[in-house]
Structure formats: C-alpha cells, structure tokens
Design a protein around this motif. Structure first.
Motif, mmCIF file in Angstrom:
data_model
loop_
_atom_site.group_PDB
_atom_site.id
_atom_site.type_symbol
_atom_site.label_atom_id
_atom_site.label_comp_id
_atom_site.label_asym_id
_atom_site.label_seq_id
_atom_site.Cartn_x
_atom_site.Cartn_y
_atom_site.Cartn_z
ATOM 1 N N PRO A 144 0.850 -1.097 0.082
ATOM 2 C CA PRO A 144 -0.015 -0.040 -0.096
ATOM 3 C C PRO A 144 0.814 1.319 0.126
ATOM 4 N N GLN A 145 0.615 2.130 -0.789
ATOM 5 C CA GLN A 145 1.257 3.401 -0.930
ATOM 6 C C GLN A 145 1.179 4.220 0.577
ATOM 7 N N GLN A 146 2.334 4.518 0.821
ATOM 8 C CA GLN A 146 2.353 5.250 2.349
ATOM 9 C C GLN A 146 2.088 6.845 1.893
ATOM 10 N N GLU A 147 1.316 7.382 2.758
ATOM 11 C CA GLU A 147 1.081 8.875 2.650
ATOM 12 C C GLU A 147 2.029 9.475 3.523
ATOM 13 N N ILE A 148 2.600 10.619 2.719
ATOM 14 C CA ILE A 148 3.779 11.516 3.727
ATOM 15 C C ILE A 148 2.847 12.459 4.304
ATOM 16 N N ILE A 149 2.973 12.397 5.703
ATOM 17 C CA ILE A 149 2.016 13.341 6.490
ATOM 18 C C ILE A 149 2.986 14.108 7.659
ATOM 19 N N THR A 150 2.545 15.009 8.195
ATOM 20 C CA THR A 150 3.422 15.560 9.215
ATOM 21 C C THR A 150 2.838 14.893 10.754
ATOM 22 N N LEU A 151 3.566 15.238 11.718
ATOM 23 C CA LEU A 151 3.509 14.813 13.072
ATOM 24 C C LEU A 151 2.040 15.334 13.214
ATOM 25 N N LYS A 152 1.695 16.422 13.288
ATOM 26 C CA LYS A 152 0.448 16.913 13.783
ATOM 27 C C LYS A 152 -0.772 15.875 13.043
ATOM 28 N N GLU A 153 -0.473 15.719 11.887
ATOM 29 C CA GLU A 153 -1.770 15.226 11.190
ATOM 30 C C GLU A 153 -1.718 13.636 11.648
ATOM 31 N N ALA A 154 -0.773 12.979 11.925
ATOM 32 C CA ALA A 154 -0.424 11.389 12.508
ATOM 33 C C ALA A 154 -0.850 11.481 13.808
ATOM 34 N N SER A 155 -0.593 12.716 14.637
ATOM 35 C CA SER A 155 -1.118 12.563 16.024
ATOM 36 C C SER A 155 -2.728 12.916 16.028
ATOM 37 N N ASP A 156 -3.192 13.659 15.136
ATOM 38 C CA ASP A 156 -4.649 13.748 15.204
ATOM 39 C C ASP A 156 -5.601 12.401 14.877
ATOM 40 N N LYS A 157 -4.758 11.961 13.773
ATOM 41 C CA LYS A 157 -5.618 10.577 13.514
ATOM 42 C C LYS A 157 -5.422 9.465 14.621
ATOM 43 N N ALA A 158 -4.250 9.523 15.245
ATOM 44 C CA ALA A 158 -4.011 8.631 16.330
ATOM 45 C C ALA A 158 -4.845 8.987 17.658
ATOM 46 N N GLY A 159 -5.161 10.102 17.902
ATOM 47 C CA GLY A 159 -5.989 10.469 18.850
ATOM 48 C C GLY A 159 -5.138 11.225 19.853
ATOM 49 N N THR A 160 -5.660 12.307 20.160
ATOM 50 C CA THR A 160 -4.851 13.278 21.202
ATOM 51 C C THR A 160 -5.879 13.542 22.587
ATOM 52 N N SER A 161 -6.867 12.930 22.689
ATOM 53 C CA SER A 161 -7.666 12.702 23.832
ATOM 54 C C SER A 161 -8.503 11.425 24.007
ATOM 55 N N GLY A 162 -7.592 10.545 23.837
ATOM 56 C CA GLY A 162 -8.400 9.280 23.965
ATOM 57 C C GLY A 162 -7.787 8.465 25.408
ATOM 58 N N TYR A 163 -7.604 7.032 25.285
ATOM 59 C CA TYR A 163 -7.226 6.246 26.591
ATOM 60 C C TYR A 163 -5.876 6.333 26.825
ATOM 61 N N TYR A 164 -5.125 6.736 25.898
ATOM 62 C CA TYR A 164 -3.425 6.626 26.201
ATOM 63 C C TYR A 164 -3.268 8.167 27.026
ATOM 64 N N GLN A 165 -3.858 9.110 26.556
ATOM 65 C CA GLN A 165 -3.544 10.475 27.141
ATOM 66 C C GLN A 165 -4.308 10.494 28.561
ATOM 67 N N TYR A 166 -5.481 9.744 28.766
ATOM 68 C CA TYR A 166 -6.098 9.684 30.293
ATOM 69 C C TYR A 166 -5.307 8.793 31.047
ATOM 70 N N ARG A 167 -4.929 7.684 30.559
ATOM 71 C CA ARG A 167 -3.987 6.691 31.411
ATOM 72 C C ARG A 167 -2.881 7.608 31.811
ATOM 73 N N THR A 168 -2.088 8.269 31.257
ATOM 74 C CA THR A 168 -0.738 8.911 31.407
ATOM 75 C C THR A 168 -1.337 10.147 32.494
ATOM 76 N N ILE A 169 -2.247 10.738 31.982
ATOM 77 C CA ILE A 169 -2.671 11.776 33.279
ATOM 78 C C ILE A 169 -2.929 11.313 34.555
ATOM 79 N N ALA A 170 -3.935 10.099 34.509
ATOM 80 C CA ALA A 170 -3.890 9.424 35.701
ATOM 81 C C ALA A 170 -2.597 9.044 36.558
ATOM 82 N N PHE A 171 -1.661 8.687 35.688
ATOM 83 C CA PHE A 171 -0.378 8.057 36.154
ATOM 84 C C PHE A 171 0.234 9.080 36.973
#
Length: 298
Positions: free
Chosen positions: A16-43
């Motif tokens: 599959p052709q890999q799209e060249i994207i910025t870090l912000k675009e990748a972070s937005d697609k991965a989620g910036t207010s999901g389980y990982y973020q809340y787990r980290t804040i709780a920690f």
C-alpha cells in the motif's frame, strides 16, 4: 522428451502506498484525547499527589518536641524550652516524643537552625535539578528523564533512611530535591506533546488538584508520620514511586517530536501506531520524511 513443469506465474503484491504526513496530522489521526492520554494523566496525578504529600510532611518530621531540663543531668527533670536559658542546662526531649529528625539527630540548641537549612537545601537542589537534569529531556528523551528523576527520588528516600547523622541525611535529602525538581516541568512538557489543547489544560488542572489533595491527606495521617520519619520516607513515599517505576517504563512512550528531531522517523512512526492502538484508532499507511515532518510546505 520429458516435459518441463510449467513455472507458476509470479504474483506481484503491491505494498500500500504510504502517505507522507506531518506529525500533527499523524497525532490527530491517532487521537490526542483518548485512552492513552487519560491513562498518562492518571499516572502523573498519582505521583503528584505523593509529591504534595511529601512536601507537607516537612513540618512533621522536623517538628519541635517538648523538652525537659535538669541542672545536674539527673532527676528531677522539669519542663523547659530549648532557648538560651534551657540550653545552658542538661536538656532532652520528654519521654514519648515523636521519633523524628529533631529528636533523633538532636536538632535543637546549637543545631536549632538545621531544619531551616534542610528545607532551603531541598529547594536549592530543586533548582539545580531543573537547570542540569531538565535539558536531558531534549538530548536523550522525555521518558528517560522522567525515569531518571523517579530513580533519584527513590534512591534519596531509601538511602536517607540509613543516615547515621544529619549531614549524611542532608546529602540524600538533596538528591530527593534534585529528582523532584525537573520531574514536574517534564510532565508538563510530556502532556503538551501528547494531548490536545483542551485535555492539556484539564490535565494540568487535575495534577494541581491532586497535589493539593495529597497535602490535605497529610493532616489525617499526622499521627502515623509522627511515629517514625523512616516509615514516612519508605512506606508512604518511596514505595509508591518504586511500584510505579516498571509501569512507567512499560506504559510511557518516547516523544515522537523528539524522535523526529533526531531523525528517528521509524521509531516516531512506531510510537504513533502504539498510541493509535491504545486509543482504538485505525491509521492509514503513512510515513514521516524530514522535509515535511513538522509542517508541510506551501
């Protein structure tokens, strides 16, 4: 003639052709207010609560006891104060006084100013840690710096309980301060890079709230703290940090922003994919390239 077997046609599987994207675009697609973020804040919140608890313990393990004096060093002993007059006599803490730093190391009369020096030394060590350890976050990594800070705190707390005199204690007390100093700003840096703007603000508020909560808890446990300062150091502060250390090594990821700045594009991509997995997000095929890793050119 024997007929040669027909060779099977080669099937070319196109990747599959890999799209060249910025870090912000990748972070937005991965989620910036999901389980990982809340787990980290709780920690981080749990650690900040223990930190607030530790800071408010100062008045207890430096608490001045009641004294009794004798002109001869023998009975009768009468109540007195560790002032200019009392210190001319034989003076000692009354029986049943808390086993804190003042009573154990004799921090009264000639050494009455040592508790104030100890607190000042702790804050100075905080600043030294911020000046010399915080920059490691930009050189080696955010995760490494956070783990280093916690290791310093655990070492200072554990070795401090073995102190045979106040001067050895002050050395390890400074190590604790050097660990706590850079830990706090590095957690804020970590949140800024992994969380969206709204969650970033809430996460900071949560950490400040639980620190205050930890300070309030100290009052309820004051009787236990007064019993033995070593129990306070090892049981209430060092143990929670030691238990959390392997979890920190497993759950926290290195900053993709830092990895990209060090040209570690594959590692940055792997971190973003892990965050997406934790947040149950599906990422398209993508990759980072140096020219547009942070911002696409117009």
């Amino acid at each position: 003639h024997m007929q040669e077997p027909l060779s099977e046609p080669l099937i070319r599987v196109e990747e599959p052709q890999q799209e060249i994207i910025t870090l912000k675009e990748a972070s937005d697609k991965a989620g910036t207010s999901g389980y990982y973020q809340y787990r980290t804040i709780a920690f981080f919140c749990l650690k900040r609560m223990v930190y607030g608890f530790f800071l408010m313990g100062f008045p207890y393990f430096f608490k001045i006891p009641d004294f009794e004096c004798s002109a001869t060093g023998e009975a009768p002993w009468t109540p007195c104060k560790a002032d200019a007059d009392g210190c001319k006599l034989h003076i000692r803490p009354v029986a049943g006084s808390p086993q804190n730093l003042v009573t154990e190391f004799g921090l009264y009369c000639d050494d009455a100013e040592v508790p104030a020096y100890a607190e000042s030394l702790f804050m100075f060590a905080n600043m030294v840690g911020i000046l010399f350890i915080s920059p490691i976050a930009d050189i080696v990594g955010r995760k490494f710096t956070l783990i280093l800070c916690i290791c310093l705190v655990i070492a200072g707390l554990s070795l401090g309980t073995l102190s045979m005199n106040i001067y050895v204690f002050l050395v390890f007390f400074s190590v604790i301060g050097m660990g706590f100093g850079p830990y706090v700003p590095t957690t804020y840096l970590y949140l800024n890079e992994f969380c969206g703007e709204n969650l970033r603000q809430r996460g900071s508020a949560y950490m400040n709230f639980v620190r205050t909560l930890g300070q309030l808890v100290v009052g309820g446990l004051s009787a236990l703290i007064n019993d033995n300062w070593r129990i306070f150091f090892l049981g209430y502060v060092a143990t929670p940090f030691a238990v959390s250390l392997p979890l920190m090594a497993k759950w926290l990821y290195e900053s993709p922003k830092l990895l990209i700045s060090h040209k570690k594009f594959d590692e940055a991509k792997e971190v973003v994919q892990k965050i997406a997995k934790d947040n149950k997000k599906v990422l398209p095929a993508f990759k980072f390239e140096e020219e547009i890793a942070f911002e696409k050119k117009a």
